[in-house]
Design a protein around this motif. Structure first.
Motif, mmCIF file in Angstrom:
data_model
loop_
_atom_site.group_PDB
_atom_site.id
_atom_site.type_symbol
_atom_site.label_atom_id
_atom_site.label_comp_id
_atom_site.label_asym_id
_atom_site.label_seq_id
_atom_site.Cartn_x
_atom_site.Cartn_y
_atom_site.Cartn_z
ATOM 1 N N ALA A 121 0.823 -1.208 0.000
ATOM 2 C CA ALA A 121 0.000 0.000 0.000
ATOM 3 C C ALA A 121 0.858 1.259 0.000
ATOM 4 N N GLU A 122 1.963 1.235 0.723
ATOM 5 C CA GLU A 122 2.868 2.380 0.730
ATOM 6 C C GLU A 122 3.456 2.622 -0.661
ATOM 7 N N GLN B 2 -6.093 -2.796 -5.323
ATOM 8 C CA GLN B 2 -7.553 -2.677 -5.329
ATOM 9 C C GLN B 2 -8.191 -3.789 -6.166
ATOM 10 N N ALA B 3 -7.548 -4.155 -7.271
ATOM 11 C CA ALA B 3 -8.075 -5.229 -8.115
ATOM 12 C C ALA B 3 -8.033 -6.561 -7.367
ATOM 13 N N VAL B 4 -6.963 -6.811 -6.624
ATOM 14 C CA VAL B 4 -6.856 -8.031 -5.828
ATOM 15 C C VAL B 4 -7.939 -8.046 -4.752
ATOM 16 N N ASN C 40 -8.310 -3.839 2.763
ATOM 17 C CA ASN C 40 -9.039 -2.598 3.027
ATOM 18 C C ASN C 40 -8.484 -1.869 4.243
ATOM 19 N N ALA C 41 -8.045 -2.615 5.245
ATOM 20 C CA ALA C 41 -7.453 -1.965 6.411
ATOM 21 C C ALA C 41 -6.225 -1.172 6.008
ATOM 22 N N ASN C 42 -5.428 -1.725 5.105
ATOM 23 C CA ASN C 42 -4.226 -1.031 4.657
ATOM 24 C C ASN C 42 -4.535 0.069 3.653
ATOM 25 N N LEU C 43 -5.677 -0.027 2.979
ATOM 26 C CA LEU C 43 -6.121 1.042 2.088
ATOM 27 C C LEU C 43 -6.936 2.095 2.833
ATOM 28 N N LYS C 44 -7.172 1.851 4.099
ATOM 29 C CA LYS C 44 -7.991 2.734 4.934
ATOM 30 C C LYS C 44 -9.362 2.954 4.304
ATOM 31 N N ASP C 45 -9.950 1.869 3.837
ATOM 32 C CA ASP C 45 -11.239 1.932 3.163
ATOM 33 C C ASP C 45 -12.290 1.223 4.019
#
Length: 270
Positions: free
Chosen positions: A87-88, A101-103, A128-133
């Motif tokens: 994510a970074e 996001q596709a994964v 999603n936790a790592n994308l903060k979504d």
């Protein structure tokens, strides 16, 4: 211990920048014979730091897809530290974000189709936790609740560390209440606290982790109590308070407990 903290902290801020496109995400890297997953993850980080973004992305994808085939002990790293690093990379290299996001979306579709739903949902919610979504996680779990409640129960039990904060942040209290088992949830919170404090007491981690462990315990416990109250399960909530009183070595947080008993849900930590 590093990975326990990452599992709890979960999210990094993702911002798009640069002029890369998904079409440019092509790498000539191929894995070696008898690959070592940890070495490849280390290489991915080094490549990202050096601006070798396509190679870094290829290695993160390989690690996510293949690490457990070669080293099952990488299970926790795969859904925590590795995803955090990926994510970074997405923050500076948009194709990495697009791929992550596709994964994530593919994992959601597999859950819908019942393909290894529990472990696949764990991947979904960890990404999603790592994308903060939190909205994405909350919306999908709400869909599971409405359409596949048996799956919803199974995945809730396995992924509370990621899932519950997302549901709380989006105020899905009634959905939370359907699936919370007070005894199981409190045991998980308490066990994690004990594990972290054991690391502190043995000198394996710095003293600052003690404060993190205490704040995390207080937050997770008072969140549990408040959700039970909001779900009209005040007896269950009071039983959690009694369990806290029966334990030794816990931080003092009577004021926070009283707020939770009044139905006040704390801001999620960290």
């Amino acid at each position: 211990m590093r990975y326990i903290l990452i599992l709890l902290v979960g999210a990094v801020l993702i911002t798009g920048c640069g002029k890369h496109t998904a079409a440019s995400a092509v790498s000539n890297w191929t894995p070696p014979q008898n690959p070592n997953p940890q070495n490849i993850l280390n290489e991915a980080e080094a490549d990202a730091s050096a601006g070798q973004y396509t190679n870094a992305l290829a290695k993160y994808v390989w690690f996510y897809q293949n690490a457990l085939k070669y080293d099952p002990a990488q299970r926790g790293v795969r859904v925590s530290f590795a995803l955090k690093s990926w994510a970074e990379l997405g923050a500076v290299y948009p194709p990495a974000l697009d791929k992550l996001q596709a994964v994530r979306d593919e994992a959601a579709e597999n859950v819908r189709q019942g393909k290894d739903a529990v472990s696949t949902f764990q991947d979904f919610v960890a990404i999603n936790a790592n994308l903060k979504d939190d909205d994405n996680t909350s919306d999908f779990f709400t869909w599971l609740d409405a359409n596949k409640p048996d799956v919803a129960k199974a995945v809730f039990d396995r992924t509370q560390n990621w899932l519950l904060p997302a549901l709380v942040k989006t105020k899905k209290y009634s959905v939370c209440g359907k699936y919370i088992n007070p005894d199981t949830s409190f045991k998980q919170i308490l066990q994690l606290h004990r594990t972290m404090m054991e690391q502190v007491n043995q000198g394996r981690v710095g003293g600052e982790i003690k404060n993190f462990a205490e704040q995390n315990f207080i937050n997770k416990t008072t969140t549990l109590i408040a959700i039970l109250v909001k779900d009209d399960r005040k007896t269950d909530a009071q039983q959690i308070v009694e369990k806290i009183s029966a334990e030794s070595g816990l931080p003092e947080f009577k004021d926070q407990i009283q707020k939770a008993l009044n139905g006040e849900v704390p801001a999620q930590f960290p």
